[in-house]
Scaffold this motif. Sequence first.
Motif, PDB file in Angstrom:
ATOM      1  N   PHE A 290     -55.733  -4.987  36.575  1.00  0.00           N
ATOM      2  CA  PHE A 290     -56.129  -4.849  37.908  1.00  0.00           C
ATOM      3  C   PHE A 290     -57.691  -5.062  37.703  1.00  0.00           C
ATOM      4  N   PRO A 291     -58.356  -4.079  36.943  1.00  0.00           N
ATOM      5  CA  PRO A 291     -60.154  -4.162  37.072  1.00  0.00           C
ATOM      6  C   PRO A 291     -60.531  -5.863  36.874  1.00  0.00           C
ATOM      7  N   LEU A 292     -59.660  -6.456  36.133  1.00  0.00           N
ATOM      8  CA  LEU A 292     -60.095  -7.881  35.822  1.00  0.00           C
ATOM      9  C   LEU A 292     -59.837  -8.796  37.001  1.00  0.00           C
ATOM     10  N   MET A 293     -58.905  -8.262  37.853  1.00  0.00           N
ATOM     11  CA  MET A 293     -58.549  -9.441  38.733  1.00  0.00           C
ATOM     12  C   MET A 293     -58.830  -9.002  40.262  1.00  0.00           C
ATOM     13  N   ALA A 294     -59.538  -7.882  40.398  1.00  0.00           N
ATOM     14  CA  ALA A 294     -59.500  -7.376  41.764  1.00  0.00           C
ATOM     15  C   ALA A 294     -60.829  -7.876  42.670  1.00  0.00           C
ATOM     16  N   GLY A 295     -61.638  -9.032  41.917  1.00  0.00           N
ATOM     17  CA  GLY A 295     -62.629  -9.335  42.546  1.00  0.00           C
ATOM     18  C   GLY A 295     -62.524 -10.553  43.296  1.00  0.00           C
ATOM     19  N   ASN A 296     -61.033 -11.006  43.319  1.00  0.00           N
ATOM     20  CA  ASN A 296     -60.905 -12.251  43.980  1.00  0.00           C
ATOM     21  C   ASN A 296     -59.761 -12.190  45.037  1.00  0.00           C
ATOM     22  N   ILE A 297     -59.463 -12.664  46.094  1.00  0.00           N
ATOM     23  CA  ILE A 297     -58.322 -12.109  46.829  1.00  0.00           C
ATOM     24  C   ILE A 297     -57.036 -12.603  46.184  1.00  0.00           C
ATOM     25  N   TRP A 298     -57.119 -13.950  45.777  1.00  0.00           N
ATOM     26  CA  TRP A 298     -55.877 -14.515  45.007  1.00  0.00           C
ATOM     27  C   TRP A 298     -55.299 -13.851  43.724  1.00  0.00           C
ATOM     28  N   THR A 299     -56.304 -13.587  42.940  1.00  0.00           N
ATOM     29  CA  THR A 299     -55.978 -12.939  41.804  1.00  0.00           C
ATOM     30  C   THR A 299     -55.735 -11.307  42.112  1.00  0.00           C
ATOM     31  N   LEU A 300     -56.237 -10.935  42.991  1.00  0.00           N
ATOM     32  CA  LEU A 300     -55.886  -9.340  43.598  1.00  0.00           C
ATOM     33  C   LEU A 300     -54.332  -9.527  43.873  1.00  0.00           C
ATOM     34  N   SER A 301     -54.010 -10.354  44.796  1.00  0.00           N
ATOM     35  CA  SER A 301     -52.683 -10.600  45.312  1.00  0.00           C
ATOM     36  C   SER A 301     -51.428 -10.607  44.248  1.00  0.00           C
ATOM     37  N   LEU A 302     -52.000 -11.331  43.276  1.00  0.00           N
ATOM     38  CA  LEU A 302     -50.986 -11.391  41.980  1.00  0.00           C
ATOM     39  C   LEU A 302     -50.868 -10.230  41.341  1.00  0.00           C
ATOM     40  N   VAL A 303     -51.932  -9.720  40.975  1.00  0.00           N
ATOM     41  CA  VAL A 303     -52.133  -8.447  40.194  1.00  0.00           C
ATOM     42  C   VAL A 303     -51.181  -7.290  41.045  1.00  0.00           C
TER      43      VAL A 303
END
Length: 398
Positions: A290-303
Amino acid sequence: MGAPTQNAHPALVLFALSVGAFAIGTTEFASMSLLPFFARDLGIDAPTAGHAISAYALGVVAGAPVIAAFAARLPRRTLLIGLMAMFAVANALSALSPSYPWMLLFRFLSGVPHGAYFGVAALVAASLVPIEKRTLAIAKVMSGLTVATVLGVPVANWMGQVLGWRSGFFVVAALAVATVTLVALYAPRDAGDPKASPMRELTALGKGQVWLTLLTGAIGFGGMFAVYTYVASTMIEVTRVPETYVPLILIIFGIGMTLGNLVAAWLADRAQSRTVIGVLLWSAASLALFPLMAGNIWTLSLVVFLIGIGGGLGTPLQARLMDVAGDAQTLAAALHHSAFNVANAIGPWLGGVSIAAGYGLVSTGWIGAALALGGLAVFLLAITLERRQADLVPAAAE
């Protein structure tokens, strides 16, 4: 568990019970998604507003064992109706909260019937089907909660933005009234258990495996709540997307949770312990991302989707409690939801501590991963002790 209950329409009963689960799931998770809005209206910051989430969870923790122990003799249908009626009133009062202290009180009262409702509903669901299908039957009731994360929570969040956060709690109260009606119409009429008593129910508290199973949920599930509670704030402040994106991300989380609930239940009817271990490992890995993927809406959606799948932990643990609780089924089933709401209290609290300490909103992911691994450690201890005990029984008989 015995034979399936006769003269009941399983599909209608499960639907009625799932509507109650939908109402509970909507208020439990919508409270988190509405946090930025009621914090702003009540003049408090996000970590302080998180205490309202913890107050609800503490209501569950306090209410579930007391209600389960002292109401065990009541017909389950009567108990379910009474619990949902109380839930409706408490959520209506939450919507009318004039200040933060009143909000805390009404959220606590809203949580009081939660655990007992789910515990009794799980026992009713399991009684409707053969034992080899009980986990999936429980999952169908619990699917009301997970579907709430797909439909109820985003709608409540949208209403909170358009009509004000109070409207979300009014909707929950209306859903609870609908549940009272459906349970009265379709739940099987039973005479209650004349042998039940507070003392018999309290025997569950003397079983080590009951405590270890509860502790697995209390710690292991806390990670998901640590992230979910602050996901709306994370999106606004870290991902930097408009508030209107929040309901979409909540839908994605709910889809993951619904999928995880059904798949984990299907697997648990075949390999219960391995399913629990697998779900906890999945949760730890996805929360760490989560901390690695929260900065972008697409990666946030996946995580967020991956974290939602970890919500499948609840049903296998509920079935395990039925196996280890002996005659104290009502209390053990209700305590399961107390344990998960200990997680609901611990997760937001630890997440808030981390944020307040200056580690940032994304630090909730690391808190969550640590909690998932803690739950895994407890469960591994439980099955190790269980196997040792099983080995001692044949040895003692020789």
